[in-house]
Design an enzyme around this catalytic site. Structure first.
Site, short mmCIF file in Angstrom:
data_model
loop_
_atom_site.label_atom_id
_atom_site.label_comp_id
_atom_site.label_asym_id
_atom_site.label_seq_id
_atom_site.Cartn_x
_atom_site.Cartn_y
_atom_site.Cartn_z
NE ARG A 1 -4.36 -1.14 0.16
CZ ARG A 1 -4.58 -2.14 -0.67
NH1 ARG A 1 -3.68 -2.47 -1.58
NH2 ARG A 1 -5.71 -2.80 -0.63
CG HIS B 1 -3.43 -0.28 -6.69
ND1 HIS B 1 -3.78 0.29 -5.51
CD2 HIS B 1 -3.59 -1.62 -6.50
CE1 HIS B 1 -4.12 -0.65 -4.63
NE2 HIS B 1 -4.02 -1.82 -5.22
P1 NDP Z 1 -1.85 -11.24 4.88
O1 NDP Z 1 -2.72 -10.69 5.94
O2 NDP Z 1 -2.00 -12.67 4.49
O3 NDP Z 1 -0.32 -11.03 5.28
C1 NDP Z 1 0.16 -9.87 5.89
C2 NDP Z 1 1.59 -10.12 6.35
O4 NDP Z 1 2.10 -8.90 6.89
C3 NDP Z 1 1.67 -11.16 7.47
O5 NDP Z 1 2.82 -11.95 7.32
C4 NDP Z 1 1.79 -10.29 8.71
O6 NDP Z 1 2.46 -10.91 9.80
C5 NDP Z 1 2.61 -9.14 8.18
N1 NDP Z 1 2.46 -7.97 9.04
C6 NDP Z 1 1.35 -7.28 9.32
N2 NDP Z 1 1.61 -6.28 10.20
C7 NDP Z 1 2.93 -6.37 10.47
C8 NDP Z 1 3.80 -5.64 11.31
N3 NDP Z 1 3.37 -4.63 12.05
N4 NDP Z 1 5.08 -6.01 11.35
C9 NDP Z 1 5.53 -7.05 10.62
N5 NDP Z 1 4.77 -7.79 9.81
C10 NDP Z 1 3.47 -7.45 9.73
O7 NDP Z 1 -2.03 -10.30 3.61
P2 NDP Z 1 -1.81 -10.66 2.07
O8 NDP Z 1 -0.50 -11.32 1.95
O9 NDP Z 1 -2.99 -11.33 1.53
O10 NDP Z 1 -1.79 -9.17 1.43
C11 NDP Z 1 -0.84 -8.22 1.83
C12 NDP Z 1 -1.19 -6.86 1.27
O11 NDP Z 1 -0.92 -6.81 -0.11
C13 NDP Z 1 -2.65 -6.46 1.36
O12 NDP Z 1 -3.00 -6.03 2.65
C14 NDP Z 1 -2.73 -5.34 0.35
O13 NDP Z 1 -2.44 -4.10 0.97
C15 NDP Z 1 -1.63 -5.69 -0.65
N6 NDP Z 1 -2.16 -6.03 -1.96
C16 NDP Z 1 -1.86 -5.23 -3.03
C17 NDP Z 1 -2.32 -5.52 -4.28
C18 NDP Z 1 -1.90 -4.71 -5.46
O14 NDP Z 1 -2.47 -4.86 -6.54
N7 NDP Z 1 -0.90 -3.87 -5.34
C19 NDP Z 1 -3.20 -6.67 -4.52
C20 NDP Z 1 -3.42 -7.48 -3.36
C21 NDP Z 1 -2.93 -7.14 -2.13
P3 NDP Z 1 1.87 -12.24 10.50
O15 NDP Z 1 2.10 -13.34 9.50
O16 NDP Z 1 2.68 -12.39 11.71
O17 NDP Z 1 0.41 -11.98 10.73
C1 OXD Z 2 -6.26 -5.57 -2.96
C2 OXD Z 2 -5.80 -4.67 -4.02
O1 OXD Z 2 -6.08 -5.26 -1.78
O2 OXD Z 2 -6.16 -4.90 -5.19
O3 OXD Z 2 -6.83 -6.64 -3.30
O4 OXD Z 2 -5.04 -3.75 -3.75
#
Ligand code: NDP
Ligand code: OXD
Length: 318
Positions: free
Chosen positions: A233, A281
């Site tokens: 993000r 994006h």
């Molecule tokens: P998940 O919830 O599966 O994974 C999030 C990861 O981030 C986990 O490993 C989590 O740790 C870690 N995390 C969260 N907070 C912290 C912190 N404070 N410190 C360290 N690690 C942290 O999410 P996804 O993998 O499904 O998606 C991740 C992000 O990708 C989405 O939230 C979205 O913003 C972005 N995204 C962007 C897209 C695009 O087109 N650009 C499309 C899809 C998603 P833990 O494992 O310990 O919980």
């Molecule tokens: C999502 C994105 O969060 O597209 O799925 O950014």
């Protein structure tokens, strides 16, 4: 009404009418209404499938059971101050995950294989190859080892990169050096040449990609300095710090798919910056078919007494 769909059309495939058709095919016999077009009795709404609904909308449905967030990130949804206290399911589909990993692999490979330099050579008509190292000489660090980060990390390792990951809670993933929490951040950064941000945007992660963090990245790698890829993000990176780090050489380059303000304003310095690659994006174009099948399957399972999957933990904000 069983399911209310609240989306705005960002492409032909995302028009509300298309969502209704797709969901109706998968949930026969149920009424599917579109917000704001259809007249709906608020008390009849059991489920809402939404992407960035207007704040306050979800609070108007007294019998709401589940919210389906039609994307992986829930940062926009959680900003609603009147968000009802019902389960929120977010998108975690193989389709979305695979597309995200493609983006990470492509941009890591572009950096690793010095493709920008080679493109420039072609434009000038220069046959001037540089020394090219093997993938295992490049240390890639993935911030966020969730559904997407873990998949990207595994695929990067499969190509041969030396991969580490960082998450909130400790992880163990074969072939990946896993670091966690505040204590794990410095050693993770110190062995990272290409930093890939796949974190959710939460109060804890907002602005985490700042000048101090960039200064802690490895500077002894084959590239001659670190690179940033942010497909999580826009709020994760501090824009002025990215620009300053690029200008003073703390970062060699940045690949950015996400921005604090989207679309990126036309006058923004990222657009024309020689060390920045901007993508709109679209690291993962969400496939509405795959998401519809996912939402419908969850509703059917929920009504049969099964557990909802990929629920958002509101305490942690993702
Ligand atoms: P998940 O919830 O599966 O994974 C999030 C990861 O981030 C986990 O490993 C989590 O740790 C870690 N995390 C969260 N907070 C912290 C912190 N404070 N410190 C360290 N690690 C942290 O999410 P996804 O993998 O499904 O998606 C991740 C992000 O990708 C989405 O939230 C979205 O913003 C972005 N995204 C962007 C897209 C695009 O087109 N650009 C499309 C899809 C998603 P833990 O494992 O310990 O919980
Ligand atoms: C999502 C994105 O969060 O597209 O799925 O950014």
């Amino acid at each position: 009404v069983t399911l209310l769909v609240a989306v705005h059309a960002s492409s032909e495939n995302w028009t509300p009418a298309r969502w209704r058709t797709r969901l109706a095919e998968r949930l026969p016999g149920r009424r599917i209404a579109l917000w704001p077009d259809d007249a709906v009795d608020p008390s009849s709404v059991r489920y809402v499938a939404a992407w960035k609904p207007p704040p306050g909308l979800l609070a108007t449905f007294p019998n709401l059971e589940v919210v389906f967030n039609l994307g992986a990130g829930v940062d926009a949804l959680l900003q609603d101050p009147r968000l009802p206290d019902v389960p929120i399911v977010r998108v975690a589909t193989d389709d979305l995950t695979n597309r995200m990993s493609e983006y990470v692999l492509m941009h890591t490979l572009m950096i690793h294989r010095q493709q920008r330099y080679l493109d420039d050579c072609q434009r000038r008509g220069f046959w001037t190859p540089r020394d090219q190292w093997a993938a295992n000489a490049l240390r890639v660090g993935v911030m966020g080892l969730g559904v997407i980060g873990a998949d990207a990390a595994r695929k990067l390792a499969l190509v041969g990169f030396d991969v580490a990951g960082w998450s909130r809670s400790p992880k163990s993933i074969e072939g990946i050096a896993c670091f966690a929490g505040d204590a794990g951040l410095a050693p993770f950064l110190a062995r990272t040449d290409v930093l890939v941000a796949l974190l959710p945007l939460t109060p804890d992660t907002r602005g985490v990609l700042d000048r101090r963090l960039f200064a802690d990245l490895a500077r002894d790698g084959r590239l001659g300095g670190p690179w940033l890829i942010n497909a999580g993000r826009g709020g994760l990176h501090v824009e002025e710090d990215v620009l300053a780090a690029l200008d003073d050489g703390t970062l060699l380059g940045a690949v950015l798919d996400v921005f604090a303000t989207e679309p990126l304003p036309p006058e923004h310095p990222f657009w024309g910056h020689p060390k920045v690659t901007v993508t709109p994006h679209n690291a993962a174009d969400s496939d509405a078919e795959a998401i519809s099948a996912y939402v419908a399957a969850q509703i059917v399972r929920h009504e049969a007494g099964g557990a909802l999957a990929n629920l958002v933990d509101r305490r942690h904000g993702y």
